[in-house]
Scaffold this motif. Structure first.
Motif, mmCIF file in Angstrom:
data_model
loop_
_atom_site.group_PDB
_atom_site.id
_atom_site.type_symbol
_atom_site.label_atom_id
_atom_site.label_comp_id
_atom_site.label_asym_id
_atom_site.label_seq_id
_atom_site.Cartn_x
_atom_site.Cartn_y
_atom_site.Cartn_z
ATOM 1 N N MET A 180 0.857 -1.183 0.000
ATOM 2 C CA MET A 180 0.000 0.000 0.000
ATOM 3 C C MET A 180 0.894 1.234 0.000
ATOM 4 O O MET A 180 1.818 1.329 0.813
ATOM 5 C CB MET A 180 -0.918 -0.001 1.221
ATOM 6 C CG MET A 180 -1.915 1.153 1.229
ATOM 7 S SD MET A 180 -3.073 1.035 2.603
ATOM 8 C CE MET A 180 -4.012 -0.404 2.122
ATOM 9 N N PHE A 181 0.604 2.146 -0.909
ATOM 10 C CA PHE A 181 1.452 3.336 -1.061
ATOM 11 C C PHE A 181 0.575 4.580 -0.978
ATOM 12 O O PHE A 181 -0.577 4.589 -1.437
ATOM 13 C CB PHE A 181 2.196 3.294 -2.399
ATOM 14 C CG PHE A 181 3.031 2.038 -2.585
ATOM 15 C CD1 PHE A 181 4.303 1.963 -2.068
ATOM 16 C CD2 PHE A 181 2.521 0.933 -3.257
ATOM 17 C CE1 PHE A 181 5.069 0.821 -2.215
ATOM 18 C CE2 PHE A 181 3.271 -0.214 -3.406
ATOM 19 C CZ PHE A 181 4.549 -0.283 -2.885
ATOM 20 N N TYR A 182 1.141 5.637 -0.434
ATOM 21 C CA TYR A 182 0.386 6.872 -0.244
ATOM 22 C C TYR A 182 0.891 7.985 -1.141
ATOM 23 O O TYR A 182 0.459 9.123 -1.019
ATOM 24 C CB TYR A 182 0.439 7.290 1.228
ATOM 25 C CG TYR A 182 -0.196 6.248 2.122
ATOM 26 C CD1 TYR A 182 -1.576 6.226 2.307
ATOM 27 C CD2 TYR A 182 0.582 5.274 2.717
ATOM 28 C CE1 TYR A 182 -2.169 5.253 3.111
ATOM 29 C CE2 TYR A 182 -0.001 4.299 3.524
ATOM 30 C CZ TYR A 182 -1.371 4.290 3.703
ATOM 31 O OH TYR A 182 -1.950 3.329 4.483
ATOM 32 N N ALA A 183 1.799 7.632 -2.056
ATOM 33 C CA ALA A 183 2.311 8.601 -3.020
ATOM 34 C C ALA A 183 2.526 7.864 -4.344
ATOM 35 O O ALA A 183 2.560 6.637 -4.392
ATOM 36 C CB ALA A 183 3.621 9.203 -2.524
ATOM 37 N N ALA A 184 2.643 8.621 -5.405
ATOM 38 C CA ALA A 184 2.860 8.019 -6.727
ATOM 39 C C ALA A 184 4.137 7.188 -6.729
ATOM 40 O O ALA A 184 5.130 7.568 -6.093
ATOM 41 C CB ALA A 184 2.933 9.115 -7.788
ATOM 42 N N GLN A 185 4.102 6.057 -7.429
ATOM 43 C CA GLN A 185 5.249 5.162 -7.499
ATOM 44 C C GLN A 185 5.591 4.879 -8.960
ATOM 45 O O GLN A 185 4.710 4.777 -9.812
ATOM 46 C CB GLN A 185 4.944 3.815 -6.823
ATOM 47 C CG GLN A 185 4.604 3.905 -5.355
ATOM 48 C CD GLN A 185 5.797 4.264 -4.521
ATOM 49 O OE1 GLN A 185 6.901 3.767 -4.744
ATOM 50 N NE2 GLN A 185 5.603 5.142 -3.535
ATOM 51 N N GLU A 186 6.877 4.765 -9.231
ATOM 52 C CA GLU A 186 7.315 4.279 -10.547
ATOM 53 C C GLU A 186 7.508 2.766 -10.421
ATOM 54 O O GLU A 186 8.302 2.304 -9.604
ATOM 55 C CB GLU A 186 8.622 4.939 -10.974
ATOM 56 C CG GLU A 186 9.105 4.449 -12.329
ATOM 57 C CD GLU A 186 10.365 5.148 -12.796
ATOM 58 O OE1 GLU A 186 11.184 4.495 -13.467
ATOM 59 O OE2 GLU A 186 10.539 6.344 -12.468
#
Length: 199
Positions: A180-186
């Motif tokens: 789970m991520f709370y910022a944009a990911q590459e």
């Protein structure tokens, strides 16, 4: 073994014999200056099939020729090893030919004595990728050039896929891994299969 098996050797139809002779399997595998042993003598490969020992005697070199095969050759694999304490390593030629004996693929497999242990299994796999009818030819190259029964090489588990058979590709890996991520990911994807493309 990569891909889907299209064919295998027919060594199990050969009568077990410790003498070196010319024998032909029920499906037409033609073995010259060869002995045939059950898989229980030594395990050469994981296929639990008989193996053929082709002699390295320079006055009567051992070889194996397949019958005429159809469907083209995608990948080719086999197992090999020494079942005697030869102390000469191994050296043998593998060819895929069309039915007029034109060589479509050729390689020489060589291992020094320090790289070969009696009774151990070694595996060979190659992408041949040749269309049309074909045959497989294997010849002992007699690394010690001895005129006696030396350089004896066990061959088993010959298998091939049809030309154009899709290869099995390792599952892609994702970076970063699932979570789970709370910022944009590459996100990047990769596979360990050489030559594979991810869409």
């Amino acid at each position: 073994f990569v891909g889907f098996s299209q064919g295998t050797d027919d060594f199990n139809s050969l009568q077990t014999s410790t003498s070196y002779q010319t024998v032909t399997s029920s499906d037409g595998w033609y073995c010259v200056n060869a002995a045939v042993n059950a898989a229980s003598t030594y395990t050469i490969g994981t296929c639990d099939r008989k193996y053929v020992v082709i002699n390295g005697k320079t006055t009567a070199v051992g070889s194996i020729t397949s019958p005429d095969l159809t469907g083209g050759c995608g990948t080719l694999s086999l197992s090999y090893g020494n079942v005697f304490a030869e102390n000469n390593g191994v050296s043998f030629k593998i060819q895929v030919k069309n039915l007029t004996d034109e060589v479509l693929y050729e390689t020489i497999v060589t291992k020094a004595n320090s790289e070969v242990t009696k009774g151990e299994t070694y595996n060979f796999t190659a992408d041949v990728n040749q269309a049309g009818d074909f045959k497989i030819y294997i010849q002992n190259l007699s690394p010690s050039h001895n005129t006696g029964n030396k350089d004896r090489l066990a061959i088993s588990c010959i298998e091939w896929t049809a030309y154009g058979t899709p290869a099995a590709v390792a599952a892609p890996t994702f970076t970063p891994a699932a979570g789970m991520f709370y910022a944009a990911q590459e996100v990047t994807l990769a596979t360990t299969t050489v030559g594979a493309t991810i869409y």
